[in-house]
Write an enzyme that holds these catalytic residues in place. Structure first.
Site, PDB file in Angstrom:
ATOM      1  N   LEU A  92      16.662  -4.330 -22.153  1.00 44.55           N
ATOM      2  CA  LEU A  92      17.110  -3.875 -20.838  1.00 44.55           C
ATOM      3  C   LEU A  92      17.755  -5.035 -20.090  1.00 44.55           C
ATOM      4  O   LEU A  92      17.241  -6.149 -20.120  1.00 44.55           O
ATOM      5  CB  LEU A  92      15.918  -3.350 -20.045  1.00 44.55           C
ATOM      6  CG  LEU A  92      16.248  -2.712 -18.698  1.00 44.55           C
ATOM      7  CD1 LEU A  92      16.864  -1.337 -18.903  1.00 44.55           C
ATOM      8  CD2 LEU A  92      14.998  -2.625 -17.830  1.00 44.55           C
ATOM      9  N   GLU A 106      11.972  -8.395 -26.032  1.00 48.41           N
ATOM     10  CA  GLU A 106      11.522  -8.483 -24.642  1.00 48.41           C
ATOM     11  C   GLU A 106      10.067  -8.073 -24.634  1.00 48.41           C
ATOM     12  O   GLU A 106       9.446  -7.975 -25.696  1.00 48.41           O
ATOM     13  CB  GLU A 106      12.382  -7.591 -23.736  1.00 48.41           C
ATOM     14  CG  GLU A 106      12.424  -6.140 -24.160  1.00 48.41           C
ATOM     15  CD  GLU A 106      13.423  -5.304 -23.361  1.00 48.41           C
ATOM     16  OE1 GLU A 106      13.837  -5.738 -22.270  1.00 48.41           O
ATOM     17  OE2 GLU A 106      13.780  -4.207 -23.827  1.00 48.41           O
ATOM     18  N   LYS A 152      17.602   2.641 -19.080  1.00 50.13           N
ATOM     19  CA  LYS A 152      16.263   2.657 -18.472  1.00 50.13           C
ATOM     20  C   LYS A 152      15.718   4.090 -18.510  1.00 50.13           C
ATOM     21  O   LYS A 152      15.650   4.801 -17.500  1.00 50.13           O
ATOM     22  CB  LYS A 152      16.302   2.100 -17.051  1.00 50.13           C
ATOM     23  CG  LYS A 152      14.953   1.574 -16.564  1.00 50.13           C
ATOM     24  CD  LYS A 152      15.118   0.720 -15.324  1.00 50.13           C
ATOM     25  CE  LYS A 152      13.773   0.261 -14.764  1.00 50.13           C
ATOM     26  NZ  LYS A 152      13.055  -0.665 -15.668  1.00 50.13           N
ATOM     27  N   TYR A 205      15.134   6.125 -14.852  1.00 50.13           N
ATOM     28  CA  TYR A 205      14.388   5.732 -13.657  1.00 50.13           C
ATOM     29  C   TYR A 205      14.794   4.332 -13.227  1.00 50.13           C
ATOM     30  O   TYR A 205      15.457   3.597 -13.964  1.00 50.13           O
ATOM     31  CB  TYR A 205      12.881   5.800 -13.913  1.00 50.13           C
ATOM     32  CG  TYR A 205      12.314   4.670 -14.743  1.00 50.13           C
ATOM     33  CD1 TYR A 205      11.603   3.631 -14.132  1.00 50.13           C
ATOM     34  CD2 TYR A 205      12.476   4.632 -16.118  1.00 50.13           C
ATOM     35  CE1 TYR A 205      11.080   2.595 -14.874  1.00 50.13           C
ATOM     36  CE2 TYR A 205      11.954   3.600 -16.874  1.00 50.13           C
ATOM     37  CZ  TYR A 205      11.258   2.577 -16.257  1.00 50.13           C
ATOM     38  OH  TYR A 205      10.748   1.537 -17.004  1.00 50.13           O
TER      39      TYR A 205
END
Length: 277
Positions: A202, A178, A146, A33
């Site tokens: 990411l 993260e 992702k 996505y």
């Protein structure tokens, strides 16, 4: 008025959208996505989002021509009367519907779904900062993709929510990775510190913009691993993402960061960022 969504080449009313129960996105979370933001009808860093999407699709071996998406996104903004708003576009591409099997089936069409939604800036959080919690990173080893497989992220973010926090910072092998849906950056002695890109985080678009702003304005940056203990001792901490933008972190668990107020480097980067948007 019903919202208009995009599904497999058609713009239709949201309540008319249907996918097969055999869709591999539903059965296996076999898909990827993207979320892009539009400021008053203008996409922010669209090409970066498109490039990241192409990479995610390549990594999981889904073939799809992404060139039409810019026009699709803009049409969703128009059809949903969001030209004068801060809006987001959510796009999901799954491998498609097929008989359930653990190998990737051949010759099936991807399922492509997108919709527009209100995505205003969280003014109070941007101004005053947020509290976060820290938890062990329980995600898989390919966080650079992702993927729609976000159960670990949502479990950890729900824990943050129940603790009155705005995010959960993830710790892997004692090092800061993260957050559940944002990048983590810090400031120590005037130097912006963030983890290097790898398969464990990411490649955030807003993170990339911040790195460019730092280079353009002579703000020193260190891409390095840093520990959970170092995180608590930073002069400033902030999270960055398409929805989060650049949001100060003023408290981690029960401990304030410095004086508990957003720092000057964070404020400068916010100013430079919103000049772009």
């Amino acid at each position: 008025m019903s919202s208009i969504v995009y599904l497999n080449g058609e713009f239709i009313a949201a309540e008319e959208a249907r996918i097969s129960p055999n869709d591999r996105g539903f059965l296996f979370a076999d898909g990827v996505y993207e979320v892009a933001k539009y400021y008053h009808g203008k996409a922010f860093r669209f090409q970066d989002h498109l490039d990241r999407l192409k990479r995610s699709l390549k990594e999981i071996c889904i073939a799809y021509d992404t060139e039409k998406l810019e026009a699709v996104f803009m049409e969703l903004i128009r059809k949903n009367d969001m030209l004068d708003k801060h809006a987001g576009i959510y796009l999901q591409i799954s491998r498609g519907a097929a008989k359930r099997s653990h190998h990737f089936p051949e010759d099936i069409e991807p399922t492509v779904y997108a919709y527009a939604f209100d995505l205003p800036s969280a003014v109070e959080k941007l101004e005053n900062g947020i509290k976060v919690i820290t938890r062990d990173d329980i995600r898989w080893q390919r966080c650079d993709i992702k993927s729609v497989s976000l159960l670990p992220n949502t479990m950890l973010y729900d824990e943050a929510h129940k603790n009155g926090a705005g995010e959960c910072i993830l710790i892997r092998d004692g090092k800061v990775a993260e957050a559940t849906h944002s990048s983590v950056l810090c400031v120590k002695n005037g130097i912006v510190v963030t983890r290097p890109l790898s398969n464990l985080i990411l490649p955030g678009i807003t993170r990339k913009v911040i790195m460019e702003l730092c280079a353009a304005h002579n703000i020193p940056v260190e891409e390095r691993l840093f520990t959970q203990e170092e995180l608590h001792e930073m002069d400033e901490v902030f999270i960055a993402g398409t929805g989060s933008e650049i949001c100060p972190v003023v408290q981690i668990e029960d401990k304030l960061i410095a004086d508990g107020k957003p720092g000057k480097t964070t404020r400068l980067l916010q100013k430079l960022f919103f000049e772009l948007t």
